[in-house]
Design an enzyme around this catalytic site. Structure first.
Site, PDB file in Angstrom:
ATOM      1  N   SER A   1      74.104  18.051  81.883  1.00 46.55           N
ATOM      2  CA  SER A   1      73.843  16.701  81.534  1.00 46.55           C
ATOM      3  C   SER A   1      73.397  15.969  82.419  1.00 46.55           C
ATOM      4  O   SER A   1      73.179  14.808  82.499  1.00 46.55           O
ATOM      5  CB  SER A   1      75.734  16.199  81.564  1.00 46.55           C
ATOM      6  OG  SER A   1      75.972  16.491  83.086  1.00 46.55           O
TER       7      SER A   1
ATOM      8  N   LYS B   1      83.266  10.077  82.631  1.00 44.15           N
ATOM      9  CA  LYS B   1      82.226   9.703  83.261  1.00 44.15           C
ATOM     10  C   LYS B   1      82.121   8.202  83.455  1.00 44.15           C
ATOM     11  O   LYS B   1      81.814   7.435  84.109  1.00 44.15           O
ATOM     12  CB  LYS B   1      80.791  10.259  82.446  1.00 44.15           C
ATOM     13  CG  LYS B   1      80.515  11.814  82.508  1.00 44.15           C
ATOM     14  CD  LYS B   1      79.374  12.365  81.862  1.00 44.15           C
ATOM     15  CE  LYS B   1      79.188  13.756  82.189  1.00 44.15           C
ATOM     16  NZ  LYS B   1      78.222  14.291  81.495  1.00 44.15           N
TER      17      LYS B   1
END
Length: 866
Positions: free
Chosen positions: A759, A802
């Site tokens: 990511s 996140k």
């Protein structure tokens, strides 16, 4: 003697002491000493080796003897040795030998006139004599006289036997004199034997003053004199001696409560369980209680009787409003989970209502059809002749037998109970978010019993399917044990920690064993190894599973489940949980009562942010417990004469009680410099946050150096970003000489923390471009997403965590892959102050960061010409 029984050419002669006399098709038990038993077994073993017998049966010639001179008669009974066992006292010198009579035999004249049944005299082996000829037609009917002397319940059983067996059985049952019974053994002619027995019974009636029956004699055909099946003859046996085939054995005292419970619960058991219990109890009655298999078989029967085969909890009608209110009261947040649970309950209620309506109609239709059929049959029976009735009845019986065959071959569950074939709900989320309590709430809404099975650490398939009874200490599997514990066959069963169950090993595959359990098309006949051929119905059980991750769950097992994500709590949700549930709970558990400790939102917020960092609330509950224990000490001191007790916890008390803050709030980078970019990371257990990326140019030859405890995946992302930069230097405005004369050093701070995952590609690429072009990236922007060599931005996971971490750190803009737009719609309202933007390509990301006019500066047009 059965046609399949072949006696050896020589038989060991076994004396029967007075008053025992053995006849064909009957049984007798005699007592022997240890020495005689040893000698008998040795003789039988020699007999088997000499004649190479193909069967394990042992045969002897049982001859009655007197106690005085021990004279031997010339007639004996060939018998099968069924059992030899010692009494309950292992030190006893007495053994019991059970013999089953087969046929009369005539002994040869060469035998000695006397025989001692005591050692050390040997037991001789005598040649086998041919059986007596088959009986002829006779005219003596014993039943009219026997009916006067025997109980009524024995009349039909005795009447089903051949005449010769009737005579022998009556002689034993009515306890005729021993000499008479010995002479009867030496009477092979059936007519003569029946006549002597009838004369003896008439004498007994005369002695008792009873009148003789005046019923006519009924001559019998030769076919009626044929040997009846063993099960019919065995049913007529009285106490003491029984007809051929043992009667239903008498149960020992320790088995009578078990048999009484079996008779009481017979209607509740399944057909397979009933058959198995009848078989095992009959077998138990024949096994000595000292045998090892006695305890195993008895425990097996106890398990069968303890299971709730047809016992169900009626539950209650599901009220969706009440269920929704209960979920809101007991769980903060988790809106998606609550919505799915309410949907599940609504579908369950509708399906159950439909089944009940259909079942009621089917029952009423069956009753009406049966009533109409009974009327028609009655009318036909009144009009039809007797022969036609018998023909119709035989045809109906044949049709009913034929109708059973398809039902036996049909591999589908019976429709006598409601079976919910809904998908298995799999609640997936970090620890401490309330997955187990959600399952309890479902059980409460359904009004059903709740049971939790922990699958964590299960490595043996036998723990799921049970152990076979041949093993020492064998037990059923977890599901059968759970049914016994809850006492009903339709509980709500929670399979906790499904992701931690073992995989294939030398103990089997527990995950594969769970496939049948969780498949609604198969679990209506679940087979446990301990129960053998007795299936257990698990189709009425409502299964709910929990897991922390989907990565370790087998694909076929995951296919049977419907995954429901249980994400971690945000700060506002944790604050509400601490205020509504955790603080009152810990106040009571620490002996302070309701209202014994109070704390305002500022204190609770500090505890949530400075002393805990998790997705769930378990650590938060432990910290609140510390506060309550400290207040408990103050309260105890005040009761002992100290200063007055103050239930209020202030912000200043936190450092005194809990110590220094364990976690510092993540704050975005304040300075602006090229080569530094803010990324987003999922940190496990439902937590997310920002991740700073630092890059620098060092003299070298255009290479790449990586530090920061990086995993293989994130290293590949860095190499991929570096390759993209080198391939698009002209478009990005990067000097080739600058890159050729220097190396790029990429560093992730907090080097002791392992970092990995697909990511960080976008953030790494922006750090390289910012470093080589000298254009800084705004520190209020955070990035997540992976890239490909052709410049596409691909989706990543953990978007909710996140974004929550970015919001806590003060990030104002988040740029993420366009494929993750669906994941950002369910973010909490507290994160709405951030701007979330989406990109499908690297060029779009660069446009959002610097603008095309800045980073491209006409080079895209030149690249297009090239």
């Amino acid at each position: 003697m059965s046609k399949q029984t072949y006696l050896p050419p020589a038989l060991a002669l076994l004396p029967l002491p007075k008053p025992h006399v053995l006849y064909p098709y009957l049984q007798v038990s005699i007592t022997l000493t240890t020495d005689v038993v040893s000698h008998l077994l040795a003789t039988l073993s020699e007999q088997t080796e000499t004649h190479k017998a193909e069967t394990r049966d042992r045969y002897v010639a049982a001859v009655p003897v007197t106690e005085g001179d021990r004279r031997i008669g010339r007639w004996a009974c060939a018998a099968r040795v069924k059992r030899i066992f010692r009494g309950k006292d292992d030190s006893s010198d007495e053994w019991t030998c059970v013999l089953e009579g087969l046929t009369r035999i005539h002994l040869p004249r060469a035998l000695p006139p006397t025989l001692s049944i005591l050692p050390p005299l040997p037991i001789p082996v005598v040649p086998y004599a041919l059986p007596v000829p088959p009986p002829t037609l006779h005219s003596v009917d014993l039943m009219p006289v026997a009916a006067k002397l025997l109980p009524p319940e024995l009349h039909p059983k005795l009447g089903a036997l051949p005449p010769g067996v009737q005579a022998d059985l009556l002689a034993s049952t009515l306890r005729f004199e021993w000499d008479f019974r010995v002479d009867l053994l030496a009477t092979p002619n059936i007519d003569e034997r029946c006549g002597r027995v009838r004369a003896q019974m008439v004498q007994i009636m005369f002695d008792k003053g009873m009148t003789l029956p005046d019923e006519p004699r009924k001559p019998q055909s030769p076919q009626s004199m044929a040997l009846v099946p063993r099960r019919q003859a065995g049913a007529a046996g009285p106490a003491g001696q029984a007809a051929i085939g043992p009667p239903k054995p008498q149960l020992p005292d320790d088995l009578k409560p078990l048999d009484a419970l079996f008779q009481k619960r017979r209607e509740e058991l399944s057909p397979a369980a009933t058959e198995a219990l009848e078989r095992e109890l009959t077998r138990l009655a024949k096994i000595p209680s000292q045998a090892a298999e006695y305890g195993v078989s008895k425990t097996y029967c106890e398990w069968l009787l303890s299971l709730p085969w047809k016992r169900v909890s009626q539950g209650k009608r599901v009220d969706l409003d009440t269920a929704r209110k209960t979920l809101d009261d007991e769980h903060e947040g988790l809106q998606d989970v609550k919505r799915r649970v309410v949907e599940y309950l609504a579908v369950y209620r509708l399906k159950r209502d439909l089944w009940e309506d259909k079942h009621v109609k089917e029952v009423e239709a069956e009753k009406k059809e049966a009533a109409v059929k009974a009327e028609v049959d009655a009318a036909n029976a009144a009009e039809a002749p007797k022969e036609e009735q018998e023909t119709a009845e035989s045809e109906q019986e044949a049709e009913s037998k034929n109708a059973v065959i398809p039902a036996m071959l049909d591999d589908s569950p019976p429709n006598d109970v409601f079976r919910d074939k809904a998908p298995i709900l799999l609640l997936v989320g970090p620890p401490g978010v309330g997955k187990t309590s959600i399952a309890r709430s479902i059980a409460q809404a359904l009004g059903r019993k709740f049971h939790r099975i922990s699958l964590g650490g299960v490595r043996d398939e036998a723990e799921i399917r049970g152990h076979r009874r041949t093993y020492v200490g064998a037990l059923p599997g977890l599901f059968v044990q759970a049914l016994r514990r809850v006492g009903v066959s339709n509980p709500v069963m929670l399979l906790d920690e499904l992701d931690k169950v073992g995989t294939s090993n030398y103990h089997g595959d527990p995950s594969a064993a769970l496939l049948e359990t969780l498949d609604p098309a198969q679990n209506w006949a679940f087979h446990d190894h301990y129960l053998g051929d007795v299936p257990v119905d698990l189709s009425q059980v409502t299964f709910i599973a929990t897991a922390n991750s989907l990565d370790t769950i087998a694909a076929p097992l995951l296919d049977r489940c419907e995954v429901i994500e249980c994400s971690g709590y945000v700060t506002d949700e944790k604050l509400a949980i601490a205020r509504r549930f955790l603080l009152p709970k810990q106040t009571v558990e620490n002996g302070l009562g309701d209202g014994g400790v109070s704390a305002d939102d500022e204190v609770l917020t500090r505890v949530v942010t400075d002393y805990t960092r998790e997705a769930g609330v378990r650590s938060l509950e432990r910290e609140l417990a510390k506060l309550c224990r400290a207040k408990a000490v103050e309260f105890s001191a005040s009761r002992d004469g100290g200063s007055p007790y103050n239930p209020e916890v202030s912000v200043d008390d936190l450092e005194t009680i809990l110590g220094m803050a364990k976690y510092e709030a993540e704050v975005r980078e304040q300075t602006v410099r090229p080569g530094v970019v803010t990324g987003l990371a999922y940190k496990g257990s439902g937590n997310g946050g920002i991740l700073l990326l630092e890059s620098a140019l060092v003299p070298g030859k255009g290479g790449l150096r990586l530090t920061g405890s990086l995993g293989d995946v994130i290293k590949e992302s860095a190499e991929l970003a570096f390759a993209y930069v080198r391939a698009h230097m002209h478009i990005l405005g990067i000097s080739q000489e600058l890159l050729a004369a220097n190396d790029i050093h990429l560093h992730f701070p907090a080097g002791a923390v392992k970092k990995d995952g697909p990511s960080a590609g976008v953030a790494i690429l922006l750090a390289f471009i910012s470093l080589l072009t000298g254009r800084p990236v705004d520190p209020t922007i955070a990035f997540t997403g992976e890239i490909t060599l052709r410049g596409a931005v691909t989706a990543v996971g953990g978007i909710r965590e996140k974004c929550l971490g970015a919001h806590r750190a003060g990030i104002q803009r988040v740029i993420m892959p366009a494929a993750n737009e669906k994941d950002a719609h369910d973010l909490p309202a507290s994160t709405r102050s951030m701007t979330i933007e989406y990109a499908r390509t690297v060029e779009t990301v660069l446009d959002l960061v610097w603008g095309r006019a800045v980073w491209a500066d006409g080079r895209m047009r030149d690249a297009a010409r090239l």
